[in-house]
Design an enzyme around this catalytic site. Structure first.
Site, PDB file in Angstrom:
ATOM      1  N   GLU A 148      -4.190  12.937   9.945  1.00 21.07           N
ATOM      2  CA  GLU A 148      -4.807  12.661   8.646  1.00 21.07           C
ATOM      3  C   GLU A 148      -6.260  12.279   8.897  1.00 21.07           C
ATOM      4  O   GLU A 148      -6.592  11.130   9.200  1.00 21.07           O
ATOM      5  CB  GLU A 148      -4.093  11.514   7.914  1.00 21.07           C
ATOM      6  CG  GLU A 148      -4.529  11.452   6.458  1.00 21.07           C
ATOM      7  CD  GLU A 148      -4.894  10.078   5.932  1.00 21.07           C
ATOM      8  OE1 GLU A 148      -5.271   9.969   4.759  1.00 21.07           O
ATOM      9  OE2 GLU A 148      -4.830   9.088   6.695  1.00 21.07           O
TER      10      GLU A 148
ATOM     11  N   HIS B 242      -2.876   0.182  11.659  1.00 17.00           N
ATOM     12  CA  HIS B 242      -2.672  -1.212  11.290  1.00 17.00           C
ATOM     13  C   HIS B 242      -1.195  -1.518  11.091  1.00 17.00           C
ATOM     14  O   HIS B 242      -0.382  -0.599  10.984  1.00 17.00           O
ATOM     15  CB  HIS B 242      -3.432  -1.546   9.999  1.00 17.00           C
ATOM     16  CG  HIS B 242      -3.317  -0.469   8.963  1.00 17.00           C
ATOM     17  ND1 HIS B 242      -4.330   0.430   8.703  1.00 17.00           N
ATOM     18  CD2 HIS B 242      -2.307  -0.097   8.136  1.00 17.00           C
ATOM     19  CE1 HIS B 242      -3.962   1.278   7.769  1.00 17.00           C
ATOM     20  NE2 HIS B 242      -2.728   0.981   7.396  1.00 17.00           N
TER      21      HIS B 242
ATOM     22  N   ARG C  21      -3.960   5.097  -7.935  1.00 17.68           N
ATOM     23  CA  ARG C  21      -3.282   6.237  -7.297  1.00 17.68           C
ATOM     24  C   ARG C  21      -1.854   6.396  -7.821  1.00 17.68           C
ATOM     25  O   ARG C  21      -1.264   7.465  -7.727  1.00 17.68           O
ATOM     26  CB  ARG C  21      -3.272   6.077  -5.773  1.00 17.68           C
ATOM     27  CG  ARG C  21      -4.655   6.203  -5.160  1.00 17.68           C
ATOM     28  CD  ARG C  21      -4.646   5.954  -3.666  1.00 17.68           C
ATOM     29  NE  ARG C  21      -4.172   4.619  -3.344  1.00 17.68           N
ATOM     30  CZ  ARG C  21      -4.036   4.150  -2.103  1.00 17.68           C
ATOM     31  NH1 ARG C  21      -4.332   4.921  -1.080  1.00 17.68           N
ATOM     32  NH2 ARG C  21      -3.617   2.922  -1.872  1.00 17.68           N
TER      33      ARG C  21
ATOM     34  N   ASP D 293      -2.905  10.552  -2.380  1.00 19.15           N
ATOM     35  CA  ASP D 293      -4.129   9.756  -2.431  1.00 19.15           C
ATOM     36  C   ASP D 293      -5.074  10.281  -3.499  1.00 19.15           C
ATOM     37  O   ASP D 293      -4.888  11.364  -4.044  1.00 19.15           O
ATOM     38  CB  ASP D 293      -4.825   9.767  -1.062  1.00 19.15           C
ATOM     39  CG  ASP D 293      -4.190   8.764  -0.109  1.00 19.15           C
ATOM     40  OD1 ASP D 293      -3.679   7.734  -0.586  1.00 19.15           O
ATOM     41  OD2 ASP D 293      -4.208   9.019   1.107  1.00 19.15           O
TER      42      ASP D 293
ATOM     43  N   ASP E 223      -1.472   8.642  10.555  1.00 19.32           N
ATOM     44  CA  ASP E 223      -2.218   8.136   9.404  1.00 19.32           C
ATOM     45  C   ASP E 223      -3.549   7.513   9.835  1.00 19.32           C
ATOM     46  O   ASP E 223      -3.602   6.779  10.829  1.00 19.32           O
ATOM     47  CB  ASP E 223      -1.334   7.068   8.732  1.00 19.32           C
ATOM     48  CG  ASP E 223      -1.964   6.485   7.493  1.00 19.32           C
ATOM     49  OD1 ASP E 223      -2.166   7.233   6.539  1.00 19.32           O
ATOM     50  OD2 ASP E 223      -2.262   5.269   7.503  1.00 19.32           O
TER      51      ASP E 223
ATOM     52  N   ASP F 112       0.837  -1.206   0.000  1.00 17.22           N
ATOM     53  CA  ASP F 112       0.000   0.000   0.000  1.00 17.22           C
ATOM     54  C   ASP F 112       0.874   1.259   0.000  1.00 17.22           C
ATOM     55  O   ASP F 112       0.708   2.149   0.838  1.00 17.22           O
ATOM     56  CB  ASP F 112      -0.941  -0.004   1.219  1.00 17.22           C
ATOM     57  CG  ASP F 112      -1.939   1.153   1.166  1.00 17.22           C
ATOM     58  OD1 ASP F 112      -2.152   1.718   0.070  1.00 17.22           O
ATOM     59  OD2 ASP F 112      -2.498   1.504   2.227  1.00 17.22           O
TER      60      ASP F 112
ATOM     61  N   ARG G 110       2.968  12.530  10.958  1.00 15.93           N
ATOM     62  CA  ARG G 110       1.629  12.481  10.351  1.00 15.93           C
ATOM     63  C   ARG G 110       0.941  11.221  10.861  1.00 15.93           C
ATOM     64  O   ARG G 110       1.402  10.104  10.589  1.00 15.93           O
ATOM     65  CB  ARG G 110       1.752  12.444   8.824  1.00 15.93           C
ATOM     66  CG  ARG G 110       0.437  12.254   8.078  1.00 15.93           C
ATOM     67  CD  ARG G 110       0.741  12.048   6.608  1.00 15.93           C
ATOM     68  NE  ARG G 110      -0.433  11.929   5.770  1.00 15.93           N
ATOM     69  CZ  ARG G 110      -1.070  10.783   5.510  1.00 15.93           C
ATOM     70  NH1 ARG G 110      -0.681   9.654   6.072  1.00 15.93           N
ATOM     71  NH2 ARG G 110      -2.092  10.775   4.686  1.00 15.93           N
TER      72      ARG G 110
HETATM   73  C1  GLC Z   1      -3.925   6.799   4.531  1.00 15.00           C
HETATM   74  C2  GLC Z   1      -2.939   6.975   3.401  1.00 15.00           C
HETATM   75  C3  GLC Z   1      -3.305   6.064   2.279  1.00 15.00           C
HETATM   76  C4  GLC Z   1      -3.336   4.643   2.778  1.00 15.00           C
HETATM   77  C5  GLC Z   1      -4.235   4.498   4.009  1.00 15.00           C
HETATM   78  C6  GLC Z   1      -4.054   3.191   4.684  1.00 15.00           C
HETATM   79  O1  GLC Z   1      -5.187   7.204   4.171  1.00 15.00           O
HETATM   80  O2  GLC Z   1      -2.908   8.311   3.003  1.00 15.00           O
HETATM   81  O3  GLC Z   1      -2.407   6.199   1.211  1.00 15.00           O
HETATM   82  O4  GLC Z   1      -3.805   3.793   1.781  1.00 15.00           O
HETATM   83  O5  GLC Z   1      -3.921   5.486   4.968  1.00 15.00           O
HETATM   84  O6  GLC Z   1      -2.893   3.179   5.454  1.00 15.00           O
END
Ligand code: GLC
Length: 735
Positions: free
Chosen positions: A426, A284, A618, A494, A384, A241, A382
């Site tokens: 975020e 996660h 993306r 994203d 997430d 990811d 950041r």
């Molecule tokens: C946040 C990230 C994104 C990612 C998601 C899962 O939203 O910006 O790119 O897929 O987290 O970690």
């Protein structure tokens, strides 16, 4: 910190909460069956089953089945008693043992030269005093919140010991920076701050490569660098990811470098006045993380760090109540693990296992990881996907109050150990959910948040040539306390989700589903008159919803004009691109440029050739930085020179004109033409009129009064009554 250890109440809680019991065939069979029907339905063959599909087939991207729920609520579900696989004693290690275990694994310049190593006794006492004072400032509230969530004094005592450990480990240089920043206040709000986000590999191959390219970063006037995820992830990109599936929080992805390289880069950045931002993916871990591997092997302690479920009823309830994150690329909320004959919660991709923050061991260890990374010299962390970190059956599992408790604790932990750092949340949610992440002025949570609704509304304005919705969104933001600092951006790594104010739009006759369809058609370039290029992301056949991917330049028309060799269209596209940046710089907060936007880089379709990336559109806007194009920056008339020099001029003005200071009063002005956006900034008796023409037509705008104004772009000062504005242009008029 001397906290009297109490019997570890939560040892029981953790284990009880762990729906562990690895072998329960009937549930597993149901899960497998559902996974199969889910796949079929997602392909459109079986609509009714599609609705039921909720979990992800392990290791695949096909639709699946089950859902579950979190622990305490799911106490009904499985193992209440520790089994051989869930040894009770392991659930909450004693403070001392844990302290050892949590010590940094990887040496780095910043970490190996802790301030304490070279200190005299007096210096050590002075440092201890600072720590004690900071801890005293927050201790009662921190303990209160911790006990409210975990009711575990031992684990709280361990947390306090570890905060002291990481404080002792923090380098003298970083401690000095902390002190400077504490004295300066909100250092990240200064109007000379300019950010850039970039992937290390795309930009310069490795961390050392980035260090070698810092001159270019400074040439872009950038003094805040967001390095996209660089911690270890599975090598196979289809399981990483984009780096957001972390398999080791204390190790850099080997092909990018080492922790030493990172600390070295941070040091060099600090010498140059650049701050560094990194992602802390706290919701996660990768399925390859040691905890996940041990959980998959049936070790109860590690299973208790995630959410395991066997009960189909719980999975079904969860599916009913919780919206999907990736409805197409990763449908469902759970992934079936045949080895355990159970499902594990995976709200994002099936290889990203949701952490269980009901377990204090998870919270503590993640805080130690956070402090470890801060000690490598990171300035901005950041956090997430933070709204997702707490789950509770019967809710939508977003923005729950426990999330705010955790973020508030994190803020205090940062202020105790490393007060120079900034928490950037975020929170890609509706505005009403975003603002609470600032906390209150007395009890703050995040220092900064993404201005996500403004970003999406900006592109809505580009497509509609109608500024009304943007005006009301900006008014809402401008009306917030000035301490609330937003990170402004035109786009990020994203997709753009169309999270707009549909209440207002529908009152104007624009219903949600057709409006989203219009926006996606417009930006994909299929709507008549569209100059944008890009692709959909996670188009959901059930809801008709879809998000959008593309670079700023491609969305502005630079790609289409270049392809068609249409010079007039290119002029408009470049003007639009520059205007949008000027608009971003007009707002208070921290502007962030996406690496490549400064030279108008367009979409990169090569991801389709890479089987590990092809499923994730993306990557269309995550292409490698084209260094060849930077050679044109000095060549007059090139796209790169035109954009780069205009941005440089805007940045220069923003940095030097006091009117752009964070304390200015900002509002929008009503104007008779809805394709005109008018922002006014007032400070020190001066007034900036920032006017943006969001239309394909030239306009003549009338100033509020005939008065002497300085056009900040041309530098001319004159009495001005009206201004002629080409399509997609802007003015910055200072009175
Ligand atoms: C946040 C990230 C994104 C990612 C998601 C899962 O939203 O910006 O790119 O897929 O987290 O970690």
């Amino acid at each position: 910190m001397a906290e009297t250890p109490k019997p570890a109440a939560s040892q029981e809680t953790v284990v009880t909460d762990t729906p562990a019991a690895p072998k329960a065939k009937p549930a597993a069979k149901r899960a497998a069956t559902r996974a199969a029907s889910g796949s079929a339905s997602a392909a459109g063959k079986e609509p009714s089953a599609a609705k039921k599909a909720t979990s992800k087939a392990a290791g695949t991207k096909t639709a699946a089945t089950k859902k579950t729920t979190p622990r305490a609520d799911s106490a009904t579900s499985t193992a209440k008693k520790p089994t051989a696989a869930t040894p009770k004693a392991k659930a909450a290690p004693k403070p001392k043992a844990a302290a050892k275990k949590a010590a940094p694994k990887t040496a780095s310049p910043a970490a190996t030269k802790p301030a304490s190593a070279r200190m005299t006794k007096a210096q050590k006492e002075a440092a201890d005093k600072i720590f004690a004072e900071r801890l005293a400032r927050h201790h009662d509230e921190l303990r209160w919140l911790y006990m409210e969530l975990y009711d575990n004094g031992d684990m709280f005592a361990e947390l306090c010991d570890q905060m002291k450990h990481f404080f002792d480990e923090r380098s003298t240089k970083l401690k000095e920076l902390d002190a400077q920043r504490e004295a300066a206040g909100a250092w990240y709000r200064a109007s000379d701050m300019l950010g850039m986000q970039m992937y290390i590999d795309n930009f310069a191959g490795t961390i050392k490569g980035v260090e070698e390219k810092l001159d270019y970063v400074q040439q872009c006037n950038v003094n805040y660098l967001h390095l996209m995820p660089f911690l270890d992830t599975p090598a196979d990109k289809s399981r990483s990811d984009g780096g957001y599936a972390v398999s080791d929080f204390r190790r850099v992805k080997p092909e990018l470098g080492t922790m030493d390289d990172l600390a070295h880069l941070a040091d060099e950045c600090h010498e140059r006045g650049i701050s560094l931002c990194m992602d802390f993916v706290m919701n996660h871990t990768s399925e390859d993380h040691e905890w996940a591997r041990r959980a998959r092997a049936g070790e109860g302690e590690y299973m208790s760090r995630y959410f395991f479920v066997k009960d189909q009823g719980i999975i079904d309830r969860y599916t009913r109540d919780v919206p999907q994150v990736f409805p197409t690329t990763a449908p469902g909320h759970f992934t079936y693990l045949p080895e355990l004959d159970q499902c594990v919660m995976t709200q994002f991709y099936p290889y990203q296992w949701d952490l269980n923050y009901r377990n204090p061991r998870v919270f503590n260890e993640m805080m130690y990881n956070f402090l470890f990374l801060a000690n490598q010299g990171m300035d901005i962390i950041r956090i997430d996907a933070v709204p997702y970190i707490w789950k509770q059956l019967g809710t939508n599992c977003r923005n729950l109050k426990q999330v705010h408790t955790i973020v508030r604790m994190m803020r205090m932990i940062g202020e105790i150990v490393c007060p120079g750092i900034v928490l950037l949340g975020e929170v890609v949610m509706a505005p009403v959910e975003v603002v609470p992440y600032f906390g209150t002025v007395e009890k703050p949570e995040c220092h900064m948040l993404y201005n996500v609704t403004t970003m999406a509304t900006t592109w809505n304005t580009v497509a509609c040539r109608d500024t009304r919705l943007l005006r009301s969104q900006l008014d809402a933001v401008f009306g917030l306390p000035r301490e609330y600092t937003f990170l402004n951006y035109l786009r990020c790594h994203d997709d753009i989700g169309w999270g707009l104010d549909y209440g207002t739009l529908s009152a104007w006759g624009m219903a949600e589903v057709p409006h989203k369809q219009f926006l996606n058609d417009y930006f994909c370039g299929v709507a008549p008159g569209s100059v944008s290029r890009g692709e959909l992301y996670n188009a959901d056949p059930v809801t008709g919803d879809a998000r959008f991917c593309g670079t700023t330049a491609s969305m502005c028309g630079i790609e289409a004009a270049g392809f068609e060799g249409d010079e007039a269209a290119m002029d408009v596209a470049i003007r639009k691109d520059i205007m949008l940046h000027a608009y971003m710089f007009t707002q208070s907060g921290l502007p962030i440029i996406y690496s490549g936007d400064e030279i108008g880089q367009v979409n990169d379709y090569s991801y389709k050739e890479d089987p590990e990336k092809a499923a994730d559109s993306r990557y269309i806007h995550r292409g490698a930085f084209d260094w060849g194009l930077t050679e044109n920056i000095e060549k007059p008339g090139t796209i790169q020179q035109r954009i780069f020099s205009a941005l440089a001029q805007l940045e220069d003005i923003r940095r030097t004109e006091a009117i752009f200071g964070a304390e200015a009063e900002v509002c929008t002005k009503d104007y008779s033409d809805t394709s005109i956006l008018w922002i006014v900034r007032r400070a020190g008796g001066r007034e900036l009129h920032a006017v943006f023409n969001f239309s394909d037509d030239a306009k003549t705008v009338w100033m509020p009064e005939t008065a002497t104004h300085t056009d900040l772009m041309s530098g001319t000062t004159a009495e001005v009554t009206t201004v002629d504005m080409p399509s997609w242009s802007f003015i910055w008029m200072l009175k």
